[in-house]
Design an enzyme around this catalytic site. Structure first.
Site, mmCIF file in Angstrom:
data_model
loop_
_atom_site.group_PDB
_atom_site.id
_atom_site.type_symbol
_atom_site.label_atom_id
_atom_site.label_comp_id
_atom_site.label_asym_id
_atom_site.label_seq_id
_atom_site.Cartn_x
_atom_site.Cartn_y
_atom_site.Cartn_z
ATOM 1 N N HIS A 62 -33.132 -10.664 36.768
ATOM 2 C CA HIS A 62 -32.986 -10.667 38.228
ATOM 3 C C HIS A 62 -32.566 -9.307 38.794
ATOM 4 C CE1 HIS A 62 -28.672 -11.358 37.804
ATOM 5 N NE2 HIS A 62 -28.766 -12.644 37.573
ATOM 6 N N ASP A 119 -20.497 -16.403 30.767
ATOM 7 C CA ASP A 119 -20.935 -15.020 31.020
ATOM 8 C C ASP A 119 -19.869 -13.988 30.641
ATOM 9 O OD1 ASP A 119 -23.478 -15.491 32.019
ATOM 10 O OD2 ASP A 119 -22.823 -15.606 34.102
ATOM 11 N N HIS A 122 -18.935 -16.165 36.468
ATOM 12 C CA HIS A 122 -19.623 -15.270 37.354
ATOM 13 C C HIS A 122 -19.928 -15.899 38.728
ATOM 14 C CE1 HIS A 122 -24.110 -13.930 37.908
ATOM 15 N NE2 HIS A 122 -23.383 -13.087 38.573
ATOM 16 N N HIS A 149 -21.467 -23.275 33.185
ATOM 17 C CA HIS A 149 -21.965 -22.425 34.283
ATOM 18 C C HIS A 149 -23.369 -22.900 34.639
ATOM 19 C CE1 HIS A 149 -22.882 -19.071 36.752
ATOM 20 N NE2 HIS A 149 -23.305 -18.228 35.834
ATOM 21 N N GLU A 168 -25.806 -21.306 36.350
ATOM 22 C CA GLU A 168 -26.938 -20.394 36.515
ATOM 23 C C GLU A 168 -28.022 -20.757 35.505
ATOM 24 O OE1 GLU A 168 -26.034 -16.189 36.858
ATOM 25 O OE2 GLU A 168 -28.018 -15.796 37.682
ATOM 26 N N ASP A 170 -30.002 -19.414 33.460
ATOM 27 C CA ASP A 170 -30.123 -18.923 32.086
ATOM 28 C C ASP A 170 -29.287 -19.770 31.120
ATOM 29 O OD1 ASP A 170 -28.092 -17.691 33.629
ATOM 30 O OD2 ASP A 170 -27.835 -16.082 32.182
ATOM 31 N N HIS A 215 -23.831 -14.580 26.220
ATOM 32 C CA HIS A 215 -24.781 -13.465 26.049
ATOM 33 C C HIS A 215 -24.219 -12.513 25.006
ATOM 34 C CE1 HIS A 215 -27.110 -14.600 29.583
ATOM 35 N NE2 HIS A 215 -26.029 -14.574 30.334
ATOM 36 N N TYR A 254 -23.191 -4.220 31.525
ATOM 37 C CA TYR A 254 -23.108 -5.636 31.924
ATOM 38 C C TYR A 254 -21.919 -5.846 32.864
ATOM 39 C CZ TYR A 254 -22.704 -10.743 31.058
ATOM 40 O OH TYR A 254 -22.601 -12.115 31.181
HETATM 41 FE FE1 FEO Z 1 -24.313 -16.109 35.551
HETATM 42 FE FE2 FEO Z 1 -25.668 -15.706 32.329
HETATM 43 O O1 FEO Z 1 -25.469 -16.412 34.081
#
Ligand code: FEO
Length: 398
Positions: free
Chosen positions: A24, A164, A145, A78, A80, A82, A225, A192
């Protein structure tokens, strides 16, 4: 596809996205991972899922350990996509008793996956669930996040699942911190933080204090991640504390675009002035650099000088892009100024100064502007501009 054991009862069952290069709007030159974890307690529990496209990879890794239908609990730290993109398919295949989310997670996931019964059940900070032979407790991590974000903590095994937070966009086949070389990952971890976490630095500082007060001292930190911190989890915690503090450094960025080389010539002289003043400088043309690389370098900078030529009575699109992006990251403590060349209307260069003010940058000089190619006097003004910013940074560092 095999799972990887990270503690007595916890397995990594995530996916590696080697080829993603745009997350993104963030340039991910080393790809990323979407980490999900399977807790093989008496009530098998899946913590987070993966991006929708990687559902098959996650399920194959789960199947290397257990029949997915035996999973009783899913936790979604979370919302989001991903991490939740594969959630509806996973719920359909696994048929868990409950899917635990925060209050905001409930709202987000309900709004993302409309008209689907995902068995959501809300938890808040301090809540605990019995997973059979161990307990998972929850800590809300609002804005780290998103407003819904939370951590899950497997108490007996002392594993903290941080979603995250403490992650990085870094595809690697080596799942642990002690297997990866710092000379490769440190840049990605810092990038990051700058691109994902920087706007919430005050929250990071408060949150790290709260985690300490709660007595959490995880043996393993398992983010969603990058890799798992098993050898030295304190390392990434200390890096976050440092980055969140945004301590000033004698460093400045010259960020610009150019049409026929005039603005670049001005940038060269501004960079020279900064160097003459003793400031570390990185000159970043938006022809050559990505906005997320600029954000990475801005994290430990004290100066931001921006330049643009004029195009159709406005600034260059690439400069509008990077300034919009940087504004959202809310870096603190910057000083700066603007510059640029123009043909017959210099007013748009002054717009750059207003944009800096809109980013809460302390503007230390009027913009240096040049009609067409800069003459010798203008280039000297550019050098002086660099020197002025350098001196202001030095004053602030005293
Ligand atoms: Fe805020 Fe890895 O998503």
């Amino acid at each position: 596809m095999k799972a990887v054991q990270i503690s007595e009862k916890v397995y990594w069952v995530g996916a590696i996205d080697w080829n993603i290069r745009d997350f993104h709007g963030y340039s991910t030159k080393r790809g990323t991972t979407y980490n999900a974890y399977l807790v093989m307690s008496d009530k098998p529990t899946l913590i987070d899922t993966v991006k929708k496209e990687f559902y098959g990879e996650m399920m194959a890794r789960i199947e290397s350990v257990i029949d997915p239908k035996k999973i009783q609990i899913i936790i979604s730290n979370h919302s989001e996509m991903d991490h939740s993109g594969a959630l509806p398919q996973a719920v359909a295949a696994i048929n868990p008793e409950e899917v635990y989310v925060s209050d905001m997670g409930f709202k987000d996931i309900t709004a993302q996956f409309r008209n689907q019964d995902l068995k959501l059940k809300t938890v808040k900070t301090g809540d605990k669930i019995d997973v059979g032979g161990d307990t998972i407790s929850f800590v809300e991590a609002r804005m780290l996040h998103w407003p819904d974000s939370m951590f899950s903590y497997l108490e007996k095994e002392n594993v903290l699942f941080t979603n995250d937070v403490f992650g990085m966009h870094y595809a690697t086949g080596k799942l642990f911190d002690d297997e990866n070389e710092e000379r490769f990952w440190l840049y990605e971890a810092e990038k990051y933080y700058a691109n994902i976490v920087l706007p919430y630095s005050d929250i990071v500082t408060r949150f790290l204090g709260q985690v300490t007060q709660m007595g959490l001292n995880p043996k393993i930190i398992a983010p969603d991640h990058g890799f798992v911190w098993r050898k030295d989890p304190a390392k990434i915690i200390n890096l976050y504390a440092k980055w969140a503090a945004q301590a000033p450094k004698n460093k400045a960025l010259v960020v610009y675009d150019t049409m026929w080389g005039s603005t670049e010539k001005m940038a060269n002289y501004i960079t020279e002035g900064l160097r003459n003043g003793g400031t570390e400088v990185i000159q970043m043309s938006m022809h050559a650099c990505h906005r997320s690389e600029v954000a990475k370098e801005l994290l430990d900078s004290s100066g931001l000088i921006i330049g643009s030529p004029v195009l159709n009575s406005g600034i260059f699109p690439a400069m509008a892009d990077v300034l919009c992006y940087l504004k959202g990251l809310r870096k603190k403590g910057l000083v700066g100024a603007a510059f640029g060349s123009y043909g017959w209307n210099g007013a748009p260069v002054d717009e750059l100064t207003k944009m800096l003010e809109g980013m809460n940058v302390e503007v230390v000089s009027a913009a240096v502007k040049s009609p067409f190619a800069p003459d010798t006097d203008t280039l000297e003004k550019c050098r002086q501009l660099g020197l002025t910013v350098s001196q202001k940074i030095a004053e602030k560092l005293k």
